[in-house]
Write an enzyme that holds these catalytic residues in place. Structure first.
Site, PDB file in Angstrom:
ATOM      1  N   THR A   1       0.850  -1.194   0.000  1.00 54.12           N
ATOM      2  CA  THR A   1       0.000   0.000   0.000  1.00 54.12           C
ATOM      3  C   THR A   1       0.889   1.248   0.000  1.00 54.12           C
ATOM      4  OG1 THR A   1      -1.821  -1.098   1.120  1.00 54.12           O
ATOM      5  CG2 THR A   1      -1.706   1.283   1.392  1.00 54.12           C
TER       6      THR A   1
ATOM      7  N   THR B   1       4.515   4.251  -3.591  1.00 54.86           N
ATOM      8  CA  THR B   1       5.537   3.434  -4.261  1.00 54.86           C
ATOM      9  C   THR B   1       4.943   2.083  -4.668  1.00 54.86           C
ATOM     10  OG1 THR B   1       7.011   4.437  -2.619  1.00 54.86           O
ATOM     11  CG2 THR B   1       7.998   2.844  -4.121  1.00 54.86           C
TER      12      THR B   1
ATOM     13  N   GLY C   1       6.075  -0.786   0.031  1.00 56.41           N
ATOM     14  CA  GLY C   1       6.913   0.365   0.369  1.00 56.41           C
ATOM     15  C   GLY C   1       7.257   0.370   1.844  1.00 56.41           C
TER      16      GLY C   1
ATOM     17  N   ASP D   1       8.250   3.427   5.258  1.00 59.53           N
ATOM     18  CA  ASP D   1       8.456   4.825   5.664  1.00 59.53           C
ATOM     19  C   ASP D   1       9.895   5.065   6.074  1.00 59.53           C
ATOM     20  OD1 ASP D   1       5.657   5.719   5.426  1.00 59.53           O
ATOM     21  OD2 ASP D   1       5.347   4.135   6.887  1.00 59.53           O
TER      22      ASP D   1
ATOM     23  N   GLY E   1       2.531   4.329   7.395  1.00 68.21           N
ATOM     24  CA  GLY E   1       2.199   5.726   7.094  1.00 68.21           C
ATOM     25  C   GLY E   1       0.846   5.839   6.401  1.00 68.21           C
ATOM     26  N   GLY E   2       0.513   4.823   5.628  1.00 69.67           N
ATOM     27  CA  GLY E   2      -0.779   4.817   4.925  1.00 69.67           C
ATOM     28  C   GLY E   2      -1.881   4.147   5.734  1.00 69.67           C
TER      29      GLY E   2
ATOM     30  N   GLU F   1      -0.568  -5.347   6.076  1.00 70.70           N
ATOM     31  CA  GLU F   1       0.776  -5.427   5.482  1.00 70.70           C
ATOM     32  C   GLU F   1       1.643  -6.426   6.237  1.00 70.70           C
ATOM     33  OE1 GLU F   1       1.183  -0.934   3.626  1.00 70.70           O
ATOM     34  OE2 GLU F   1       1.799  -1.265   5.676  1.00 70.70           O
TER      35      GLU F   1
HETATM   36  C1  5RP Z   1       1.313   2.090   4.158  1.00 72.85           C
HETATM   37  C2  5RP Z   1       2.784   1.949   4.184  1.00 72.85           C
HETATM   38  C3  5RP Z   1       3.545   2.487   3.022  1.00 72.85           C
HETATM   39  O1  5RP Z   1       4.236   1.449   2.431  1.00 72.85           O
HETATM   40  C4  5RP Z   1       4.487   3.548   3.485  1.00 72.85           C
HETATM   41  O2  5RP Z   1       3.728   4.547   4.158  1.00 72.85           O
HETATM   42  C5  5RP Z   1       5.264   4.173   2.339  1.00 72.85           C
HETATM   43  O3  5RP Z   1       4.405   4.915   1.520  1.00 72.85           O
HETATM   44  P1  5RP Z   1       4.917   5.666   0.239  1.00 72.85           P
HETATM   45  O4  5RP Z   1       5.371   4.627  -0.744  1.00 72.85           O
HETATM   46  O5  5RP Z   1       3.709   6.436  -0.237  1.00 72.85           O
HETATM   47  O6  5RP Z   1       6.044   6.597   0.660  1.00 72.85           O
HETATM   48  O7  5RP Z   1       3.372   1.411   5.095  1.00 72.85           O
HETATM   49  O8  5RP Z   1       0.719   1.645   5.352  1.00 72.85           O
END
Ligand code: 5RP
Length: 226
Positions: A27, A30, A85, A87, A99-100, A106
């Site tokens: 998620t 990326t 991805g 953080d 972060g998402g 995940e």
């Molecule tokens: C979502 C995540 C994402 O992988 C993480 O926040 C990175 O996001 P991005 O690719 O938008 O920087 O852990 O829960």
């Protein structure tokens, strides 16, 4: 610049995908690039019979939009490769994720995967985890007592809200508390502490999950392995 780094890392992850595999889809922005590249590879028949499991409603919707077959996790017994991805990552390939707000799914999908490949831009590489606020998913009905407990433990909790000030609710119907720790010197100890608190579903420390990190930087991909 950062988008280009995310894109080349996402494209490089395609080399790990073979026909007939079950692929976990992460998620975030990326992971979204990877989902689009995988969709293209299936569409132009570079890959066939790829089945996917998604870590969020957003990834599920995007995967279907680009023509990927998404199946429920409950219908399979193993995942060959998951691409997601992060953080932050450190030199041991320990991660902060969430972060998402999709950290629970995940981590489940990462834990069921034979290989867990992380794709990032160069800003995600850190000497010590913790500058990114550590997400913790908690049962909504216990948000405030848990927040108070985390504050009493000196973990600087912040209830996640969106730009309009509305409390963020995860795909699972839970709240997220972000811990503003700056530096996590002992991630294992912190993990044990968080896991010992009833009402915390999971946290964004991914210790020992990643086997490979593909980091885009200045037009190249650097591969870190454990
Ligand atoms: C979502 C995540 C994402 O992988 C993480 O926040 C990175 O996001 P991005 O690719 O938008 O920087 O852990 O829960």
């Amino acid at each position: 610049m950062i988008e280009a780094e995310k894109q080349i890392a996402a494209k490089a992850a395609l080399q790990y995908i073979k026909s007939n595999m079950v692929v976990g889809l992460g998620t975030g922005s990326t992971a979204n690039y990877f989902i689009r590249y995988l969709g293209e590879a299936v569409k132009n028949e570079a890959l066939h019979t790829v089945k996917c499991v998604a870590t969020s409603k957003a990834s599920n919707a995007l995967a279907r939009e680009v023509g990927l077959e998404v199946i429920p996790l409950n219908t399979i017994s193993k995942i060959d490769v998951t691409v997601d991805g992060a953080d932050e990552f450190d030199s041991d390939l320990n991660l902060i994720k969430g972060g998402g707000g999709a950290l629970v799914q995940e981590k489940i999908i990462a834990s069921l995967s034979s290989q867990f490949i992380v794709i990032t831009d160069a800003k995600k590489k850190v000497p010590t985890l913790g500058a990114f606020k550590l997400p913790v998913e908690v049962f909504e009905f216990a948000s405030m007592p848990i927040l108070n407990k985390l504050a009493a433990l000196g973990l600087h909790p912040i209830l996640r809200k969106d730009a309009l000030g509305t409390v963020f609710i995860s795909d699972n119907g839970n709240t997220i508390i972000d811990l503003d720790l700056q530096k996590i010197e002992q991630p294992q100890r912190l993990q044990e502490l968080l896991q010992s608190i009833p009402g915390i579903l999971d946290h964004g420390l991914f210790l020992g999950f990643a086997s490979v990190v593909l980091m885009g930087v200045q037009g190249k991909v650097i591969e870190f392995t454990t």
